[in-house]
Design a protein around this motif. Structure first.
Motif, PDB file in Angstrom:
ATOM      1  N   ALA A 223     -27.104 -13.798  40.024  1.00 60.42           N
ATOM      2  CA  ALA A 223     -25.396 -13.637  40.804  1.00 60.42           C
ATOM      3  C   ALA A 223     -24.900 -14.407  39.315  1.00 60.42           C
ATOM      4  O   ALA A 223     -23.756 -13.484  39.040  1.00 60.42           O
ATOM      5  CB  ALA A 223     -25.208 -13.959  41.904  1.00 60.42           C
ATOM      6  N   PHE A 224     -25.183 -15.591  38.898  1.00 64.09           N
ATOM      7  CA  PHE A 224     -24.850 -16.352  37.593  1.00 64.09           C
ATOM      8  C   PHE A 224     -24.133 -15.064  36.663  1.00 64.09           C
ATOM      9  O   PHE A 224     -22.805 -15.169  36.181  1.00 64.09           O
ATOM     10  CB  PHE A 224     -24.780 -17.390  37.288  1.00 64.09           C
ATOM     11  N   ILE A 225     -25.137 -14.210  35.989  1.00 66.69           N
ATOM     12  CA  ILE A 225     -25.066 -13.668  34.958  1.00 66.69           C
ATOM     13  C   ILE A 225     -23.993 -12.737  35.684  1.00 66.69           C
ATOM     14  O   ILE A 225     -23.580 -12.320  34.550  1.00 66.69           O
ATOM     15  CB  ILE A 225     -26.610 -12.892  34.999  1.00 66.69           C
ATOM     16  N   ARG A 226     -24.315 -11.885  36.461  1.00 63.84           N
ATOM     17  CA  ARG A 226     -23.578 -10.681  36.913  1.00 63.84           C
ATOM     18  C   ARG A 226     -21.803 -11.289  36.700  1.00 63.84           C
ATOM     19  O   ARG A 226     -21.025 -10.655  36.061  1.00 63.84           O
ATOM     20  CB  ARG A 226     -23.678  -9.969  38.646  1.00 63.84           C
ATOM     21  N   LEU A 227     -21.778 -12.522  37.224  1.00 62.98           N
ATOM     22  CA  LEU A 227     -20.546 -12.568  36.896  1.00 62.98           C
ATOM     23  C   LEU A 227     -20.086 -12.963  35.259  1.00 62.98           C
ATOM     24  O   LEU A 227     -18.428 -12.613  35.256  1.00 62.98           O
ATOM     25  CB  LEU A 227     -20.164 -14.029  38.377  1.00 62.98           C
ATOM     26  N   GLN A 228     -20.399 -13.417  34.917  1.00 63.47           N
ATOM     27  CA  GLN A 228     -20.700 -13.626  33.442  1.00 63.47           C
ATOM     28  C   GLN A 228     -19.809 -12.779  32.394  1.00 63.47           C
ATOM     29  O   GLN A 228     -19.206 -12.284  31.653  1.00 63.47           O
ATOM     30  CB  GLN A 228     -21.238 -14.803  32.689  1.00 63.47           C
ATOM     31  N   ILE A 231     -16.655 -11.358  33.691  1.00 63.08           N
ATOM     32  CA  ILE A 231     -15.379 -11.908  33.271  1.00 63.08           C
ATOM     33  C   ILE A 231     -15.094 -12.117  31.727  1.00 63.08           C
ATOM     34  O   ILE A 231     -14.472 -11.035  31.284  1.00 63.08           O
ATOM     35  CB  ILE A 231     -15.888 -13.472  33.298  1.00 63.08           C
ATOM     36  N   ILE A 232     -16.437 -10.918  31.251  1.00 63.81           N
ATOM     37  CA  ILE A 232     -16.652 -10.694  29.789  1.00 63.81           C
ATOM     38  C   ILE A 232     -15.523  -9.071  29.292  1.00 63.81           C
ATOM     39  O   ILE A 232     -14.813  -9.030  28.899  1.00 63.81           O
ATOM     40  CB  ILE A 232     -17.948 -10.629  29.134  1.00 63.81           C
ATOM     41  N   LYS A 233     -16.200  -8.547  30.873  1.00 62.44           N
ATOM     42  CA  LYS A 233     -15.064  -7.206  31.159  1.00 62.44           C
ATOM     43  C   LYS A 233     -13.704  -7.467  30.120  1.00 62.44           C
ATOM     44  O   LYS A 233     -12.995  -6.731  30.551  1.00 62.44           O
ATOM     45  CB  LYS A 233     -15.735  -6.391  31.630  1.00 62.44           C
ATOM     46  N   LYS A 234     -12.957  -7.839  31.431  1.00 66.58           N
ATOM     47  CA  LYS A 234     -11.621  -7.935  31.292  1.00 66.58           C
ATOM     48  C   LYS A 234     -11.133  -9.445  30.910  1.00 66.58           C
ATOM     49  O   LYS A 234      -9.817 -10.087  30.308  1.00 66.58           O
ATOM     50  CB  LYS A 234     -11.413  -8.474  33.046  1.00 66.58           C
ATOM     51  N   SER A 235     -11.993 -10.144  29.987  1.00 69.32           N
ATOM     52  CA  SER A 235     -11.267 -11.176  29.458  1.00 69.32           C
ATOM     53  C   SER A 235     -11.858 -11.249  27.659  1.00 69.32           C
ATOM     54  O   SER A 235     -13.086 -10.428  27.023  1.00 69.32           O
ATOM     55  CB  SER A 235     -11.248 -12.745  29.804  1.00 69.32           C
ATOM     56  N   ASN A 236     -10.444 -11.340  26.709  1.00 69.96           N
ATOM     57  CA  ASN A 236     -11.246 -12.290  25.265  1.00 69.96           C
ATOM     58  C   ASN A 236     -10.892 -13.284  24.688  1.00 69.96           C
ATOM     59  O   ASN A 236     -11.137 -13.969  23.512  1.00 69.96           O
ATOM     60  CB  ASN A 236      -9.815 -11.349  24.554  1.00 69.96           C
ATOM     61  N   ASP A 237     -11.849 -13.983  25.882  1.00 73.48           N
ATOM     62  CA  ASP A 237     -11.875 -15.964  25.741  1.00 73.48           C
ATOM     63  C   ASP A 237     -12.647 -16.140  25.203  1.00 73.48           C
ATOM     64  O   ASP A 237     -13.875 -16.207  25.918  1.00 73.48           O
ATOM     65  CB  ASP A 237     -11.345 -16.379  27.656  1.00 73.48           C
ATOM     66  N   HIS A 238     -13.573 -16.278  24.452  1.00 75.14           N
ATOM     67  CA  HIS A 238     -14.153 -16.642  23.601  1.00 75.14           C
ATOM     68  C   HIS A 238     -14.904 -17.862  23.666  1.00 75.14           C
ATOM     69  O   HIS A 238     -16.228 -18.412  23.082  1.00 75.14           O
ATOM     70  CB  HIS A 238     -14.719 -16.507  21.815  1.00 75.14           C
ATOM     71  N   SER A 239     -14.197 -18.175  25.319  1.00 76.53           N
ATOM     72  CA  SER A 239     -14.994 -20.328  25.536  1.00 76.53           C
ATOM     73  C   SER A 239     -15.836 -19.943  26.614  1.00 76.53           C
ATOM     74  O   SER A 239     -16.828 -20.773  26.990  1.00 76.53           O
ATOM     75  CB  SER A 239     -14.181 -21.152  26.008  1.00 76.53           C
ATOM     76  N   ILE A 240     -16.121 -18.058  26.385  1.00 75.80           N
ATOM     77  CA  ILE A 240     -17.244 -18.191  27.511  1.00 75.80           C
ATOM     78  C   ILE A 240     -18.640 -18.460  26.592  1.00 75.80           C
ATOM     79  O   ILE A 240     -19.314 -18.318  27.482  1.00 75.80           O
ATOM     80  CB  ILE A 240     -17.860 -16.782  28.584  1.00 75.80           C
TER      81      ILE A 240
END
Length: 280
Positions: A223-228, A231-240
């Motif tokens: 579930a947490f991997i799916r969430l990540q 998030i990556i699909k809609k964000s360019n924030d590399h702090s992830i």
């Protein structure tokens, strides 16, 4: 959306033209009043959770609200489809509430609530995964002790709450936009919070990242991997990607597909976050 009438304790369902409502934030305990219970008041009154329902409704009535939303009894959790829809909508429901009542069962009505060693600061409410969004989303949050004595608001207690949670006071009181906060900072807020079910570590964070995804209880850490991924699909924030985690036995380093296991990993890099990833 179902709402509980604060005078009759009867549920009403609204598809549109939703009336003004209060909303409850709390830590689940034994014998909570469920959707099935609330339709049988005689049965519900015999459970320990009834006192909480009455306290929340009385507080809402005092504030002139005809309706209140309480997660234990306003969602039919026997329906997986309804539960999934509710969890995907929950952040918006808290955000749209006129006021949120945060009920802290383990905080007495007297004491110094601003001390970091007080029962308020040590309350279980600040350790739960779901209460993170319930603190941030509503425009107004009023805190109540075990006997429903008014403790204060998130505005009046903002510095204490910030010290407890690590959340910037500007986010707590709504003076800074959540969407401008780096992903790493949001994830750091979830460090050391816990949920009863493993999947809820991810599901309780969906609203903070404006993510909608289906619930698959039984998937565990996936579930947490799916969430990540979402998030990556809609964000360019590399702090992830600013995480470390233990590699699999067959790997010398963790592959990009594994990412981090859970927000607790963030606790190991909070020093870095404080220096380079502050809220705007």
């Amino acid at each position: 959306m179902r709402l509980l009438n604060t005078g009759t304790y009867i549920l009403s369902e609204f598809q549109s033209n939703i009336p003004s409502y209060a909303i409850l934030s709390h830590v689940w305990r034994n014998e909570e009043i469920t959707f099935q219970d609330i339709n049988d008041h005689g049965k519900a009154m015999l459970k320990k959770g009834w006192e909480k329902i009455v306290g929340a409704c009385n507080t809402a009535k005092r504030d002139k609200f005809e309706y209140i939303w309480i997660d234990t009894c306003c969602i039919n959790k026997e329906s997986s489809a309804e539960l999934s829809e509710a969890i995907n909508s929950m952040y918006a429901w808290y955000r749209n509430a006129q006021i949120c009542y945060a009920y802290l069962w383990d905080v007495p009505s007297d004491g110094n609530y601003e001390s970091l060693h007080s029962p308020f600061s040590l309350s279980a409410w600040f350790t739960r995964g779901w209460t993170l969004q319930e603190l941030i989303a509503p425009p107004r949050v009023n805190f109540y002790g075990s006997d429903w004595t008014d403790i204060g608001t998130k505005a009046t207690l903002q510095r204490t709450i910030s010290a407890i949670t690590g959340i910037d006071t500007r986010i707590i009181v709504g003076k800074s936009e959540l969407e401008n906060v780096p992903i790493a900072v949001k994830m750091s807020w979830a460090a050391k919070r816990n949920t009863t079910r493993e999947e809820d570590v991810a599901y309780s964070l969906m609203g903070l990242f404006d993510i909608n995804m289906p619930l698959l209880y039984g998937e565990g850490k996936k579930a947490f991997i799916r969430l990540q991924h979402e998030i990556i699909k809609k964000s360019n924030d590399h702090s992830i990607f600013a995480w470390t985690t233990e590699p699999r036995p067959s790997q010398s380093t963790m592959s990009i597909e594994v990412y981090w296991h859970a927000p607790l990993t963030i606790f190991n890099i909070l020093t870095m976050l404080r220096g380079s990833l502050k809220c705007p």
